[in-house]
Design a protein around this motif. Structure first.
Motif, short mmCIF file in Angstrom:
data_model
loop_
_atom_site.label_atom_id
_atom_site.label_comp_id
_atom_site.label_asym_id
_atom_site.label_seq_id
_atom_site.Cartn_x
_atom_site.Cartn_y
_atom_site.Cartn_z
N TRP A 121 0.84 -1.19 0.00
CA TRP A 121 0.00 0.00 0.00
C TRP A 121 0.87 1.24 0.00
CZ3 TRP A 121 -0.25 -3.40 4.30
CH2 TRP A 121 0.54 -2.99 5.40
N SER A 122 0.23 2.38 -0.19
CA SER A 122 0.93 3.66 -0.20
C SER A 122 -0.05 4.73 0.26
CB SER A 122 1.43 3.97 -1.61
OG SER A 122 2.01 5.26 -1.69
N TRP A 123 0.28 5.43 1.34
CA TRP A 123 -0.61 6.47 1.86
C TRP A 123 0.21 7.59 2.48
CZ3 TRP A 123 0.92 6.65 6.81
CH2 TRP A 123 1.24 5.47 7.48
N GLN A 124 -0.46 8.68 2.79
CA GLN A 124 0.21 9.83 3.41
C GLN A 124 -0.76 10.54 4.34
OE1 GLN A 124 1.45 13.22 0.91
NE2 GLN A 124 3.49 13.04 1.81
N LEU A 125 -0.27 10.85 5.55
CA LEU A 125 -1.01 11.68 6.51
C LEU A 125 -0.63 13.14 6.27
CD1 LEU A 125 -0.67 9.63 9.81
CD2 LEU A 125 -2.82 10.29 8.72
N LYS A 126 -1.60 14.03 6.34
CA LYS A 126 -1.35 15.43 6.01
C LYS A 126 -1.22 16.34 7.22
CE LYS A 126 -4.03 15.09 1.72
NZ LYS A 126 -5.17 15.67 0.96
N LEU A 127 -1.54 15.84 8.41
CA LEU A 127 -1.61 16.70 9.58
C LEU A 127 -1.13 15.97 10.82
CD1 LEU A 127 -2.73 19.60 10.32
CD2 LEU A 127 -4.84 18.45 10.98
N GLU A 128 -0.48 16.71 11.74
CA GLU A 128 -0.07 16.11 12.99
C GLU A 128 -1.30 15.69 13.81
OE1 GLU A 128 1.18 18.99 11.91
OE2 GLU A 128 3.36 18.91 11.93
N GLY A 129 -1.04 14.85 14.79
CA GLY A 129 -2.10 14.30 15.63
C GLY A 129 -1.82 12.82 15.84
N THR A 130 -2.72 12.15 16.53
CA THR A 130 -2.59 10.71 16.75
C THR A 130 -3.66 9.99 15.93
OG1 THR A 130 -1.67 10.96 18.96
CG2 THR A 130 -2.68 8.86 18.46
N TYR A 131 -3.23 9.00 15.12
CA TYR A 131 -4.12 8.32 14.20
C TYR A 131 -3.96 6.80 14.33
CZ TYR A 131 -4.04 12.88 11.89
OH TYR A 131 -4.11 14.22 11.62
N VAL A 132 -5.04 6.09 14.06
CA VAL A 132 -4.99 4.65 13.85
C VAL A 132 -5.26 4.40 12.38
CG1 VAL A 132 -6.04 2.42 14.34
CG2 VAL A 132 -5.70 4.08 16.20
N ILE A 133 -4.30 3.78 11.70
CA ILE A 133 -4.49 3.35 10.32
C ILE A 133 -4.62 1.84 10.34
CG2 ILE A 133 -3.47 3.18 8.02
CD1 ILE A 133 -2.24 5.91 8.47
N GLN A 134 -5.76 1.37 9.86
CA GLN A 134 -6.03 -0.07 9.90
C GLN A 134 -6.09 -0.63 8.48
OE1 GLN A 134 -8.97 -2.10 12.65
NE2 GLN A 134 -10.09 -2.29 10.72
N VAL A 135 -5.38 -1.74 8.30
CA VAL A 135 -5.39 -2.48 7.04
C VAL A 135 -6.12 -3.80 7.30
CG1 VAL A 135 -3.99 -3.48 5.21
CG2 VAL A 135 -3.18 -1.43 6.41
N GLN A 136 -7.29 -3.94 6.68
CA GLN A 136 -8.07 -5.16 6.90
C GLN A 136 -8.08 -6.02 5.64
OE1 GLN A 136 -12.26 -4.68 7.94
NE2 GLN A 136 -12.16 -6.56 9.15
N PHE A 137 -7.90 -7.33 5.84
CA PHE A 137 -7.88 -8.29 4.73
C PHE A 137 -9.24 -8.99 4.68
CE2 PHE A 137 -3.55 -8.00 6.54
CZ PHE A 137 -2.94 -7.34 5.48
N PRO A 138 -10.05 -8.69 3.66
CA PRO A 138 -11.44 -9.19 3.66
C PRO A 138 -11.59 -10.67 3.33
CG PRO A 138 -10.99 -7.89 1.67
CD PRO A 138 -9.78 -7.77 2.54
N ASP A 139 -10.50 -11.34 2.92
CA ASP A 139 -10.60 -12.77 2.64
C ASP A 139 -9.55 -13.57 3.40
OD1 ASP A 139 -8.54 -11.64 1.25
OD2 ASP A 139 -9.21 -12.29 -0.74
#
Length: 326
Positions: free
Chosen positions: A304-322
């Motif tokens: 995957w490839s993503w980017q956060l644009k702002l400071e803060g605390t985040y949860v990024i979840q990657v779910q596998f549907p199969d």
């Protein structure tokens, strides 16, 4: 008769000379391009449009008056309260080639005390900064007093400030294809359903991302126990953790990224520009794939490839549907 006409003309000219000449023009219809202004809480910088003076004679100045809630009650004290925010010092900016540690980064940054909103009395623009994260959600109305060479006018309820939370698109973006594949012991790869990636902001504190990988039932894979591993020499979360090491727990990988956006810079090797791509593997020991035989070892190989644009605390979840965790 001619003498009488000359005397009458002189009287008219004299009367005109005594009359005060209007010095310019001031419109009754000044406005913003859109009188609904939006403040997205906590963004680094947001500025409204200027006030359109509708042909009024310059110079002119504006004053914001009677900021209040839409129901007429006083605006909350947060609008007039200063908050500590971290900013780059005047003339300083991030340099990826030299700002390689938190200590070096902090030499360019400082904490300042700032109001969450400023009103520009020359243009009428409203400016919101990171301190706007403290503003209560809601609608706020204000009047504007305009002064120019002709005098002063009051424009009641000129505009409404809508304090809203940033959208997910304001905070987080997927920057490349998300993909996955089963890799068996022979090396052959079969495509699988793409992972579902979600981003949830926990709070405005710090600059932390908590990366989780879960099966279709929401059960979390354990990176600390080796349930999530690297894929050869391809980039992982660690390649973008510029300032602090990635912490592995039983449920997540955690990175304190210090400064947004994150990742800050692409990962580039002598042969490949990887962008912000991250590659992982969940060995077949820990995962069962829908509709695949259990007697053959198929690993899960997401990217995957993503980017956060702002400071803060985040949860990024990657779910596998199969995928089901064993």
């Amino acid at each position: 008769m001619k003498k009488r006409y000359i005397i009458l003309l002189a009287a008219v000219v004299s009367l005109a000379a005594c009359k005060k000449i209007q010095n310019g023009f001031q419109s009754d219809f000044i406005r913003y391009k859109d009188n609904n202004l939006y403040a997205k809480r906590g963004l680094i910088l947001y500025q409204s449009d200027r006030i359109n003076a509708d042909g009024s004679t310059p110079p002119y100045t504006y004053k914001m008056l009677n900021l209040r809630k839409a129901d007429g009650s006083p605006a909350p004290v947060e609008f007039k309260t200063s908050y500590d925010i971290t900013v780059f010092k005047a003339g300083q900016s991030f340099d990826a080639t030299t700002d390689t540690t938190v200590e070096l980064l902090n030499k360019k940054r400082e904490k300042i005390s700032a109001l969450p909103m400023y009103f520009n009395e020359t243009s009428g623009q409203l400016t919101f900064n990171k301190a706007s994260a403290n503003l209560p959600l809601g609608q706020y109305v204000f009047d504007v007093q305009m002064t120019n060479p002709t005098g002063t006018k009051l424009f009641k309820s000129l505009a409404t400030i809508n304090v809203v939370d940033p959208t997910t698109d304001d905070l987080f973006v997927i920057t490349d294809d998300v993909a996955n594949g089963f890799n068996d012991v022979t090396g052959s790869v079969t495509p699988m359903r793409n992972p579902i990636i979600t981003c949830t902001k926990v709070n405005n504190n710090g600059a932390r991302v908590i990366l989780k990988m879960v099966d279709k039932n929401g059960r979390t894979f354990n990176p600390k126990n080796g349930e999530i591993i690297k894929r050869g020499d391809r980039p992982t979360f660690e390649n973008y953790a510029k300032f602090n090491p990635v912490i592995k727990t039983d449920t997540a990988m955690i990175c304190d990224f210090e400064i947004a956006p994150f990742p800050l810079t692409k990962y580039v090797t002598p042969t490949t520009d990887w962008g912000f791509l991250m590659y992982y593997r969940i060995p077949s020991t820990y995962a069962k794939i829908d509709n695949f035989p259990t007697n053959v070892g198929f690993s899960v190989n997401p990217r995957w490839s993503w980017q956060l644009k702002l400071e803060g605390t985040y949860v990024i979840q990657v779910q596998f549907p199969d995928v089901t965790k064993k």
